[in-house]
Write a protein that holds these residues in place. Structure first.
Motif, PDB file in Angstrom:
ATOM      1  N   ALA A 154      -6.488  11.232  13.063  1.00  0.00           N
ATOM      2  CA  ALA A 154      -6.321  11.189  11.616  1.00  0.00           C
ATOM      3  C   ALA A 154      -6.791   9.834  11.110  1.00  0.00           C
ATOM      4  O   ALA A 154      -6.726   8.839  11.820  1.00  0.00           O
ATOM      5  CB  ALA A 154      -4.854  11.415  11.250  1.00  0.00           C
ATOM      6  N   PRO A 155      -7.266   9.764   9.888  1.00  0.00           N
ATOM      7  CA  PRO A 155      -7.841   8.514   9.385  1.00  0.00           C
ATOM      8  C   PRO A 155      -6.812   7.507   8.889  1.00  0.00           C
ATOM      9  O   PRO A 155      -7.189   6.486   8.338  1.00  0.00           O
ATOM     10  CB  PRO A 155      -8.715   8.996   8.227  1.00  0.00           C
ATOM     11  N   ALA A 156      -5.515   7.781   9.067  1.00  0.00           N
ATOM     12  CA  ALA A 156      -4.493   6.912   8.483  1.00  0.00           C
ATOM     13  C   ALA A 156      -4.516   5.503   9.070  1.00  0.00           C
ATOM     14  O   ALA A 156      -4.312   4.533   8.366  1.00  0.00           O
ATOM     15  CB  ALA A 156      -3.119   7.535   8.655  1.00  0.00           C
ATOM     16  N   LEU A 157      -4.754   5.371  10.370  1.00  0.00           N
ATOM     17  CA  LEU A 157      -4.804   4.061  11.013  1.00  0.00           C
ATOM     18  C   LEU A 157      -6.149   3.872  11.701  1.00  0.00           C
ATOM     19  O   LEU A 157      -6.577   4.718  12.490  1.00  0.00           O
ATOM     20  CB  LEU A 157      -3.691   3.907  12.047  1.00  0.00           C
ATOM     21  N   ASP A 158      -6.795   2.762  11.410  1.00  0.00           N
ATOM     22  CA  ASP A 158      -8.060   2.424  12.052  1.00  0.00           C
ATOM     23  C   ASP A 158      -8.128   0.904  12.135  1.00  0.00           C
ATOM     24  O   ASP A 158      -8.428   0.243  11.159  1.00  0.00           O
ATOM     25  CB  ASP A 158      -9.240   2.984  11.242  1.00  0.00           C
ATOM     26  N   ALA A 159      -7.807   0.379  13.306  1.00  0.00           N
ATOM     27  CA  ALA A 159      -7.701  -1.061  13.520  1.00  0.00           C
ATOM     28  C   ALA A 159      -6.601  -1.665  12.644  1.00  0.00           C
ATOM     29  O   ALA A 159      -6.854  -2.448  11.734  1.00  0.00           O
ATOM     30  CB  ALA A 159      -9.037  -1.755  13.269  1.00  0.00           C
ATOM     31  N   PRO A 160      -5.336  -1.281  12.905  1.00  0.00           N
ATOM     32  CA  PRO A 160      -4.218  -1.822  12.104  1.00  0.00           C
ATOM     33  C   PRO A 160      -4.104  -3.332  12.260  1.00  0.00           C
ATOM     34  O   PRO A 160      -4.113  -3.847  13.374  1.00  0.00           O
ATOM     35  CB  PRO A 160      -2.992  -1.094  12.667  1.00  0.00           C
ATOM     36  N   TYR A 161      -3.996  -4.020  11.139  1.00  0.00           N
ATOM     37  CA  TYR A 161      -4.016  -5.490  11.151  1.00  0.00           C
ATOM     38  C   TYR A 161      -2.713  -6.079  10.627  1.00  0.00           C
ATOM     39  O   TYR A 161      -2.002  -6.758  11.337  1.00  0.00           O
ATOM     40  CB  TYR A 161      -5.201  -5.996  10.320  1.00  0.00           C
ATOM     41  N   GLY A 162      -2.400  -5.836   9.351  1.00  0.00           N
ATOM     42  CA  GLY A 162      -1.164  -6.343   8.776  1.00  0.00           C
ATOM     43  C   GLY A 162      -0.073  -5.297   8.807  1.00  0.00           C
ATOM     44  O   GLY A 162      -0.344  -4.092   8.848  1.00  0.00           O
ATOM     45  N   ILE A 163       1.182  -5.752   8.794  1.00  0.00           N
ATOM     46  CA  ILE A 163       2.306  -4.807   8.814  1.00  0.00           C
ATOM     47  C   ILE A 163       3.474  -5.395   8.032  1.00  0.00           C
ATOM     48  O   ILE A 163       3.699  -6.610   8.037  1.00  0.00           O
ATOM     49  CB  ILE A 163       2.711  -4.476  10.270  1.00  0.00           C
ATOM     50  N   ALA A 164       4.190  -4.523   7.325  1.00  0.00           N
ATOM     51  CA  ALA A 164       5.371  -4.925   6.558  1.00  0.00           C
ATOM     52  C   ALA A 164       6.363  -3.785   6.570  1.00  0.00           C
ATOM     53  O   ALA A 164       5.976  -2.614   6.664  1.00  0.00           O
ATOM     54  CB  ALA A 164       4.989  -5.291   5.116  1.00  0.00           C
ATOM     55  N   VAL A 165       7.645  -4.104   6.479  1.00  0.00           N
ATOM     56  CA  VAL A 165       8.686  -3.080   6.415  1.00  0.00           C
ATOM     57  C   VAL A 165       9.501  -3.276   5.147  1.00  0.00           C
ATOM     58  O   VAL A 165       9.683  -4.400   4.675  1.00  0.00           O
ATOM     59  CB  VAL A 165       9.607  -3.096   7.656  1.00  0.00           C
ATOM     60  N   HIS A 166       9.976  -2.158   4.605  1.00  0.00           N
ATOM     61  CA  HIS A 166      10.805  -2.205   3.399  1.00  0.00           C
ATOM     62  C   HIS A 166      12.009  -1.305   3.596  1.00  0.00           C
ATOM     63  O   HIS A 166      11.860  -0.110   3.861  1.00  0.00           O
ATOM     64  CB  HIS A 166      10.006  -1.757   2.184  1.00  0.00           C
ATOM     65  N   SER A 184      -1.961  -2.140   7.199  1.00  0.00           N
ATOM     66  CA  SER A 184      -3.339  -2.213   6.692  1.00  0.00           C
ATOM     67  C   SER A 184      -4.304  -1.783   7.788  1.00  0.00           C
ATOM     68  O   SER A 184      -4.158  -2.169   8.947  1.00  0.00           O
ATOM     69  CB  SER A 184      -3.669  -3.633   6.227  1.00  0.00           C
ATOM     70  N   SER A 185      -5.279  -0.966   7.412  1.00  0.00           N
ATOM     71  CA  SER A 185      -6.318  -0.526   8.346  1.00  0.00           C
ATOM     72  C   SER A 185      -7.601  -1.285   8.035  1.00  0.00           C
ATOM     73  O   SER A 185      -8.257  -1.030   7.021  1.00  0.00           O
ATOM     74  CB  SER A 185      -6.543   0.977   8.230  1.00  0.00           C
ATOM     75  N   TYR A 186      -7.925  -2.199   8.922  1.00  0.00           N
ATOM     76  CA  TYR A 186      -9.044  -3.111   8.691  1.00  0.00           C
ATOM     77  C   TYR A 186     -10.373  -2.371   8.569  1.00  0.00           C
ATOM     78  O   TYR A 186     -11.181  -2.668   7.693  1.00  0.00           O
ATOM     79  CB  TYR A 186      -9.088  -4.111   9.844  1.00  0.00           C
ATOM     80  N   HIS A 187     -10.597  -1.395   9.431  1.00  0.00           N
ATOM     81  CA  HIS A 187     -11.889  -0.712   9.442  1.00  0.00           C
ATOM     82  C   HIS A 187     -11.998   0.400   8.412  1.00  0.00           C
ATOM     83  O   HIS A 187     -13.092   0.676   7.908  1.00  0.00           O
ATOM     84  CB  HIS A 187     -12.186  -0.145  10.836  1.00  0.00           C
ATOM     85  N   SER A 188     -10.888   1.047   8.076  1.00  0.00           N
ATOM     86  CA  SER A 188     -10.959   2.136   7.107  1.00  0.00           C
ATOM     87  C   SER A 188     -10.609   1.680   5.697  1.00  0.00           C
ATOM     88  O   SER A 188     -10.481   2.500   4.788  1.00  0.00           O
ATOM     89  CB  SER A 188     -10.059   3.306   7.525  1.00  0.00           C
ATOM     90  N   ASN A 189     -10.445   0.365   5.510  1.00  0.00           N
ATOM     91  CA  ASN A 189     -10.305  -0.221   4.168  1.00  0.00           C
ATOM     92  C   ASN A 189      -9.204   0.441   3.349  1.00  0.00           C
ATOM     93  O   ASN A 189      -9.395   0.794   2.182  1.00  0.00           O
ATOM     94  CB  ASN A 189     -11.642  -0.125   3.417  1.00  0.00           C
TER      95      ASN A 189
END
Length: 327
Positions: A154-166, A184-189
């Protein structure tokens, strides 16, 4: 004092000290309340070693986060490990055996592959954006590593870079609530959200490397990096390819908070911003700190909304000591 080179991650302690991943120098720096920047840990050469201060070694340290007890955690990207640093600069390895692989398990039995982003929740559980494994990892307080989500086509994650929890509490934290994870997915913008029941979806971003404000998938990013979140659940994005900082409201509206879209160093321009941290700085109030990576500096933006409330560190050990000593 020290100088920065391609800084990445940021974290701020309860007393206002700013910790910076001096990524290009393979070390960690701290900016104290008097404005002095000094090296906390790392010998300034790429390598791997636990130890105190300059005895320790890192390899492109990236994301930073601080738990309720004031311990600093580092996504040591080039070493494929998660490191812990005390306020005095004592460095140890929490998880990862150094091999570029994907393996869950206890502490050093686990493997990561270029971990980039790291954050901590209200229970002191760590969440890691495992960049080259295309997944999100979780590290318990006891050091057990598990995979929350893996890329499954699935296109949801592609090179995950940043992460935050709420965390959205229902009453007190212990009474229950809902925790959302943003990546944030660095490659899939784009920016993905992981709901409390584990559903993964693209929150904002059309996938094209462009700069466009708007709602949801009508908005566009270019190589998004670090993420941060405030007390109201507004998400902040270091949009590195667009050289600006973006904000995503709780309704999914994307706006440009700072930056013109051109790479430069001025009051209104950035050059490849990377890390973000929403914090309360003494004498400044709510602030968004930004590592302006290609400009090798840290920038600050004033805010109206404070960071999420800190969880008070456990007093269990002190309480037990008082009982033992009869105080």
């Amino acid at each position: 004092g020290a100088a920065l080179f391609n800084p990445c991650g940021l974290a701020v302690s309860a007393n206002g000290e700013v910790f910076i991943a001096d990524t290009g120098h393979h070390r960690l720096c701290v900016l104290d309340s008097s404005g002095v920047l000094r090296v906390l840990a790392g010998c300034s050469a790429r390598g791997f070693a636990d130890g105190v201060g300059l005895e320790a070694a890192f390899a492109h340290p990236c994301g930073l986060t601080i738990d309720s007890e004031g311990m600093l955690y580092v996504a040591d990207c080039g070493n494929h490990r998660i490191r812990r640093v005390t306020p005095d600069g004592v460095v140890s390895t929490v998880a990862g055996n150094g091999s570029a692989a994907h393996r869950d398990g206890q502490g050093r039995a686990a493997s990561f592959y270029n971990p980039c982003g790291i954050t901590v929740d209200h229970r002191d559980t760590l969440y890691v954006a495992d960049y080259s494994n295309n997944c999100v990892r979780v590290v318990s307080k006891g050091g057990v590593v598990a995979t929350i989500l893996c890329h499954d086509g699935a296109p949801a994650l592609d090179a995950p870079y940043g992460i935050a929890v709420h965390w959205e509490p229902c009453g007190s934290h212990d009474a229950g609530g809902a925790q959302w994870i943003f990546v944030s997915s660095y490659h899939s913008n784009s920016i993905a959200s992981i709901s409390p029941d584990g559903h993964v979806s693209v929150l904002v971003g059309c996938g094209a490397a462009k700069h466009r404000d708007g709602f949801g998938k009508d908005a566009a990013f270019h190589a998004p990096n670090g993420l941060a979140i405030d007390a109201e659940g507004n998400l902040y994005v270091a949009d590195s390819g667009n050289h600006c900082v973006r904000m995503v409201s709780q309704t999914g509206e994307v706006t440009t908070m700072a930056g013109t879209g051109y790479a430069a160093l001025s009051e209104s321009e950035f050059n490849a911003p990377c890390g973000l941290c929403v914090c309360l700085l003494p004498g400044h109030g709510p602030t968004l700190l930004v590592t302006d990576r290609a400009n090798s500096c840290v920038r600050s933006l004033s805010m109206e909304t404070p960071p999420p409330a800190r969880v008070a560190p456990s007093t269990l050990r002190q309480d037990l000591r008082r009982l033992r000593d009869g105080d």
